[in-house]
Design an enzyme around this catalytic site. Structure first.
Site, short mmCIF file in Angstrom:
data_model
loop_
_atom_site.label_atom_id
_atom_site.label_comp_id
_atom_site.label_asym_id
_atom_site.label_seq_id
_atom_site.Cartn_x
_atom_site.Cartn_y
_atom_site.Cartn_z
N GLY A 19 0.76 -1.27 0.06
CA GLY A 19 0.04 -0.07 0.02
C GLY A 19 0.74 1.25 -0.04
N SER A 20 1.93 1.17 -0.52
CA SER A 20 2.81 2.47 -0.81
C SER A 20 2.22 3.58 -1.40
CB SER A 20 4.22 2.08 -1.31
OG SER A 20 4.44 2.07 -2.39
N ASN A 21 1.39 3.22 -2.49
CA ASN A 21 0.60 4.18 -3.33
C ASN A 21 -0.26 4.70 -2.67
OD1 ASN A 21 1.96 4.39 -6.11
ND2 ASN A 21 2.12 2.42 -5.93
N MET A 96 -4.86 -7.05 -6.79
CA MET A 96 -4.44 -8.03 -7.58
C MET A 96 -5.61 -8.92 -8.00
SD MET A 96 -1.24 -7.55 -7.76
CE MET A 96 -0.80 -9.05 -8.61
N HIS A 115 0.09 1.04 -13.15
CA HIS A 115 0.69 -0.16 -13.79
C HIS A 115 2.05 -0.05 -13.97
CE1 HIS A 115 1.03 -4.05 -15.29
NE2 HIS A 115 1.71 -3.48 -16.25
#
Ligand code: GRF
Length: 217
Positions: A19-21, A96, A115
């Site tokens: 979850g870095s984004n 995913m 992406h």
């Protein structure tokens, strides 16, 4: 923020991993760089490390256990959560699971994905590994709207990332993530502010919002 602007850019963020984004988007909202709010952070499994990062930031989280329930039932729960929360945007950040045609028909045009390649090169899983194995000199990041085909919808923004000779997976991942963390919030900001205009498959970015600006001033 007035009521309508907060509603217009209320996003549900879906994750499967660290979850870095998602964390960067949440932090950009907190700093005021990205207008809007996060209705909830959803994951397909409780083990997604990003859920903890979301909770630390005080965000609502919800798990839709795809593996236990199967796609149809888990997706039904997801749809219910999206409708109940009044989320206007569905932001995929390392989610995913493939969304069904029914889901895309229901929320089409409001689902965004990031992406880690320059699409249409290297769609699907492990785009970074695919690019390294292929031996490309340049790869990158794509932010796009989601349609029925995987990693295929209209492109909103792309950023190139060079792959110098000798680059290993770890360093390429680092460069890709750095590009993602800068590109995603900027692209969402433009999208939420109504700066993208449709020209067939092309989404053209206008300096001035072509319709009345409804975001934060
Ligand atoms: C990112 O590389 C994104 O492009 C891909 O999945 C990864 C998620 O990373 N779709 P993180 O969970 O945001 O760190």
């Amino acid at each position: 923020m007035n009521q309508s602007s907060s509603h217009l850019s209320s996003m549900a963020i879906l994750i499967s991993g660290r979850g870095s984004n998602m964390s960067v988007l949440a932090d950009r909202i907190t700093s005021g760089d990205l207008p809007g709010s996060i209705s909830f952070v959803g994951a397909d499994r409780e083990k997604a490390a990003g859920l903890e990062a979301a909770r630390i930031r005080g965000l609502a989280t919800q798990v839709f256990p795809y593996d236990e329930l199967g796609r149809e039932r888990a997706e039904n729960q997801l749809i219910q959560a999206l409708l109940e929360s009044g989320s206007t945007w569905i932001v995929l950040a390392g989610f995913m699971k493939i969304l069904s045609a029914r889901f895309v028909a229901e929320f089409g045009g409001r689902i965004v994905n990031i992406h880690p390649s320059l699409l249409p090169a290297f769609p699907g899983v492990d785009a970074i590994g695919q690019a390294l194995k292929y031996g490309v000199k340049i790869t990158g990041v794509t932010v796009h709207l989601v349609d029925r085909k995987v990693d295929h919808g209209p492109i909103l923004a792309q950023r190139a990332v060079p792959v110098p000779d000798g680059t290993d997976r770890e360093s390429l991942e680092k460069s890709i993530h750095a590009a993602e963390h800068d590109l995603y919030w900027r692209t969402l900001k433009d999208l939420f502010e109504g700066r993208y205009v449709e020209h067939g498959r092309r989404r053209q970015l206008h300096e001035q919002a072509p319709r009345p600006y409804l975001g934060l001033e």
